[in-house]
Design a protein around this motif. Structure first.
Motif, PDB file in Angstrom:
ATOM      1  N   GLU A 127      51.057  42.849  34.912  1.00  0.00           N
ATOM      2  CA  GLU A 127      49.647  42.444  34.835  1.00  0.00           C
ATOM      3  C   GLU A 127      49.250  41.567  36.007  1.00  0.00           C
ATOM      4  O   GLU A 127      48.172  41.720  36.576  1.00  0.00           O
ATOM      5  CB  GLU A 127      49.382  41.718  33.506  1.00  0.00           C
ATOM      6  CG  GLU A 127      49.372  42.651  32.312  1.00  0.00           C
ATOM      7  CD  GLU A 127      49.265  41.900  30.993  1.00  0.00           C
ATOM      8  OE1 GLU A 127      49.259  40.647  31.005  1.00  0.00           O
ATOM      9  OE2 GLU A 127      49.198  42.571  29.941  1.00  0.00           O
ATOM     10  N   GLU A 128      50.128  40.643  36.396  1.00  0.00           N
ATOM     11  CA  GLU A 128      49.801  39.774  37.526  1.00  0.00           C
ATOM     12  C   GLU A 128      49.677  40.574  38.819  1.00  0.00           C
ATOM     13  O   GLU A 128      48.783  40.334  39.632  1.00  0.00           O
ATOM     14  CB  GLU A 128      50.846  38.669  37.688  1.00  0.00           C
ATOM     15  CG  GLU A 128      50.503  37.723  38.831  1.00  0.00           C
ATOM     16  CD  GLU A 128      51.414  36.515  38.926  1.00  0.00           C
ATOM     17  OE1 GLU A 128      51.397  35.871  39.992  1.00  0.00           O
ATOM     18  OE2 GLU A 128      52.136  36.212  37.959  1.00  0.00           O
ATOM     19  N   ILE A 129      50.579  41.537  39.011  1.00  0.00           N
ATOM     20  CA  ILE A 129      50.522  42.343  40.240  1.00  0.00           C
ATOM     21  C   ILE A 129      49.246  43.179  40.282  1.00  0.00           C
ATOM     22  O   ILE A 129      48.539  43.214  41.296  1.00  0.00           O
ATOM     23  CB  ILE A 129      51.770  43.242  40.358  1.00  0.00           C
ATOM     24  CG1 ILE A 129      52.991  42.369  40.658  1.00  0.00           C
ATOM     25  CG2 ILE A 129      51.582  44.301  41.449  1.00  0.00           C
ATOM     26  CD1 ILE A 129      54.307  43.105  40.639  1.00  0.00           C
ATOM     27  N   VAL A 130      48.923  43.824  39.165  1.00  0.00           N
ATOM     28  CA  VAL A 130      47.734  44.695  39.136  1.00  0.00           C
ATOM     29  C   VAL A 130      46.454  43.877  39.256  1.00  0.00           C
ATOM     30  O   VAL A 130      45.576  44.184  40.073  1.00  0.00           O
ATOM     31  CB  VAL A 130      47.718  45.554  37.855  1.00  0.00           C
ATOM     32  CG1 VAL A 130      46.394  46.298  37.718  1.00  0.00           C
ATOM     33  CG2 VAL A 130      48.880  46.549  37.872  1.00  0.00           C
ATOM     34  N   GLU A 131      46.341  42.834  38.433  1.00  0.00           N
ATOM     35  CA  GLU A 131      45.075  42.093  38.368  1.00  0.00           C
ATOM     36  C   GLU A 131      44.895  41.094  39.512  1.00  0.00           C
ATOM     37  O   GLU A 131      43.821  41.016  40.110  1.00  0.00           O
ATOM     38  CB  GLU A 131      44.977  41.364  37.018  1.00  0.00           C
ATOM     39  CG  GLU A 131      44.900  42.329  35.845  1.00  0.00           C
ATOM     40  CD  GLU A 131      45.052  41.622  34.497  1.00  0.00           C
ATOM     41  OE1 GLU A 131      44.975  40.381  34.455  1.00  0.00           O
ATOM     42  OE2 GLU A 131      45.261  42.328  33.490  1.00  0.00           O
ATOM     43  N   ASP A 132      45.935  40.341  39.818  1.00  0.00           N
ATOM     44  CA  ASP A 132      45.799  39.287  40.833  1.00  0.00           C
ATOM     45  C   ASP A 132      46.080  39.791  42.250  1.00  0.00           C
ATOM     46  O   ASP A 132      45.271  39.609  43.150  1.00  0.00           O
ATOM     47  CB  ASP A 132      46.720  38.103  40.518  1.00  0.00           C
ATOM     48  CG  ASP A 132      46.295  37.366  39.263  1.00  0.00           C
ATOM     49  OD1 ASP A 132      45.151  37.574  38.824  1.00  0.00           O
ATOM     50  OD2 ASP A 132      47.099  36.596  38.718  1.00  0.00           O
ATOM     51  N   VAL A 133      47.257  40.403  42.420  1.00  0.00           N
ATOM     52  CA  VAL A 133      47.662  40.813  43.772  1.00  0.00           C
ATOM     53  C   VAL A 133      46.828  41.987  44.275  1.00  0.00           C
ATOM     54  O   VAL A 133      46.188  41.912  45.326  1.00  0.00           O
ATOM     55  CB  VAL A 133      49.171  41.165  43.808  1.00  0.00           C
ATOM     56  CG1 VAL A 133      49.553  41.746  45.165  1.00  0.00           C
ATOM     57  CG2 VAL A 133      50.009  39.925  43.503  1.00  0.00           C
ATOM     58  N   MET A 134      46.839  43.082  43.520  1.00  0.00           N
ATOM     59  CA  MET A 134      46.176  44.301  44.003  1.00  0.00           C
ATOM     60  C   MET A 134      44.655  44.201  43.950  1.00  0.00           C
ATOM     61  O   MET A 134      43.970  44.432  44.953  1.00  0.00           O
ATOM     62  CB  MET A 134      46.647  45.514  43.187  1.00  0.00           C
ATOM     63  CG  MET A 134      48.061  45.933  43.502  1.00  0.00           C
ATOM     64  SD  MET A 134      48.694  47.209  42.377  1.00  0.00           S
ATOM     65  CE  MET A 134      47.288  48.276  42.169  1.00  0.00           C
ATOM     66  N   THR A 135      44.121  43.869  42.778  1.00  0.00           N
ATOM     67  CA  THR A 135      42.672  43.932  42.599  1.00  0.00           C
ATOM     68  C   THR A 135      41.944  42.756  43.226  1.00  0.00           C
ATOM     69  O   THR A 135      41.089  42.931  44.098  1.00  0.00           O
ATOM     70  CB  THR A 135      42.329  44.020  41.093  1.00  0.00           C
ATOM     71  OG1 THR A 135      43.063  45.111  40.522  1.00  0.00           O
ATOM     72  CG2 THR A 135      40.847  44.255  40.891  1.00  0.00           C
ATOM     73  N   SER A 143      43.905  52.510  40.095  1.00  0.00           N
ATOM     74  CA  SER A 143      44.173  53.924  39.823  1.00  0.00           C
ATOM     75  C   SER A 143      44.894  54.611  40.986  1.00  0.00           C
ATOM     76  O   SER A 143      45.487  55.668  40.821  1.00  0.00           O
ATOM     77  CB  SER A 143      42.870  54.663  39.521  1.00  0.00           C
ATOM     78  OG  SER A 143      42.012  54.636  40.647  1.00  0.00           O
ATOM     79  N   ASP A 144      44.871  53.987  42.164  1.00  0.00           N
ATOM     80  CA  ASP A 144      45.539  54.582  43.328  1.00  0.00           C
ATOM     81  C   ASP A 144      47.027  54.267  43.385  1.00  0.00           C
ATOM     82  O   ASP A 144      47.800  54.999  43.990  1.00  0.00           O
ATOM     83  CB  ASP A 144      44.882  54.083  44.627  1.00  0.00           C
ATOM     84  CG  ASP A 144      43.469  54.610  44.802  1.00  0.00           C
ATOM     85  OD1 ASP A 144      43.157  55.657  44.211  1.00  0.00           O
ATOM     86  OD2 ASP A 144      42.685  53.958  45.510  1.00  0.00           O
ATOM     87  N   ILE A 145      47.403  53.160  42.787  1.00  0.00           N
ATOM     88  CA  ILE A 145      48.791  52.710  42.883  1.00  0.00           C
ATOM     89  C   ILE A 145      49.360  52.459  41.492  1.00  0.00           C
ATOM     90  O   ILE A 145      48.766  51.758  40.684  1.00  0.00           O
ATOM     91  CB  ILE A 145      48.896  51.415  43.723  1.00  0.00           C
ATOM     92  CG1 ILE A 145      48.362  51.664  45.134  1.00  0.00           C
ATOM     93  CG2 ILE A 145      50.330  50.905  43.779  1.00  0.00           C
ATOM     94  CD1 ILE A 145      48.253  50.417  45.971  1.00  0.00           C
TER      95      ILE A 145
END
Length: 197
Positions: A127-135, A143-145
């Motif tokens: 969740e941290e990677i998707v929400e904080d780092v990526m987004t 949806s790309d990664i």
């Protein structure tokens, strides 16, 4: 890193005797104490190894000031966990006094504190990677990664349309608390749009 440290460090003064240091190590189940001055600024550290070395030399009456390794290797609350771990490894110590902006001791960080970090749940890491780092940080579309986390190991797959972001993404993922490694399965798509942007 501030949330990992123990906010109250066991510390002693320069004149604290050998036997009192031994008692404190046993009472608090720790491997070292910080030696501080009158204003709670670190002067050095007395570890179990220092005590054993001095005892083997035939003396058990020394004070903390004579026993300590100095200067103290310290950490700061705003450091990353990775930086603290590297400093511990380089200095070959198991505990770091943590000092505030005024140089006074505000806590202590131990190897066991760092080890506890790796017990963080995979779902929280993801969740941290998707929400904080990526987004939020990089503006990448989730949806790309694809981000998969198993036992702290992160696998990234999918397409990155801005290849220059890949090294940044990998570095940021590695710095997330609880991550033990990152596997890069990303495809770089450097094709530009018809507008040339």
């Amino acid at each position: 890193m501030a949330e990992l440290m123990t906010p109250t460090a066991v510390s002693v003064g320069r004149q604290t005797p050998f036997k009192e240091i031994v008692r404190l190590l046993d009472e608090f189940d720790i491997t070292a104490v910080c030696v501080v001055d009158e204003e709670n600024r670190p002067l050095g550290v007395v570890s179990e190894a220092d005590l054993v070395r001095r005892h083997a030399a035939g003396s058990g009456t020394d004070t903390a000031g004579a026993l300590m390794s100095s200067p103290a290797v310290v950490a700061h609350p705003d450091w990353s966990v990775v930086r603290a771990a590297r400093v511990m490894d380089r200095a070959e110590v198991k505990r770091l006094p943590v000092t505030g902006t005024d140089g006074r001791v505000v806590g202590v960080l131990s190897r066991s504190d760092l080890v506890r970090l790796f017990l963080r749940r995979d779902r929280a890491i993801q969740e941290e990677i998707v929400e904080d780092v990526m987004t939020r940080t990089l503006g990448l579309h989730p949806s790309d990664i694809s981000v998969e986390v198993e036992d702290g190991r992160v696998t990234l797959s999918g397409t990155v349309r801005r290849p220059g972001l890949v090294p940044v993404l990998l570095r940021l993922c590695n710095s997330v608390d609880g991550v033990v490694g990152v596997v890069d399965r990303l495809r770089r798509d450097d094709r530009t749009s018809s507008t040339g942007k």
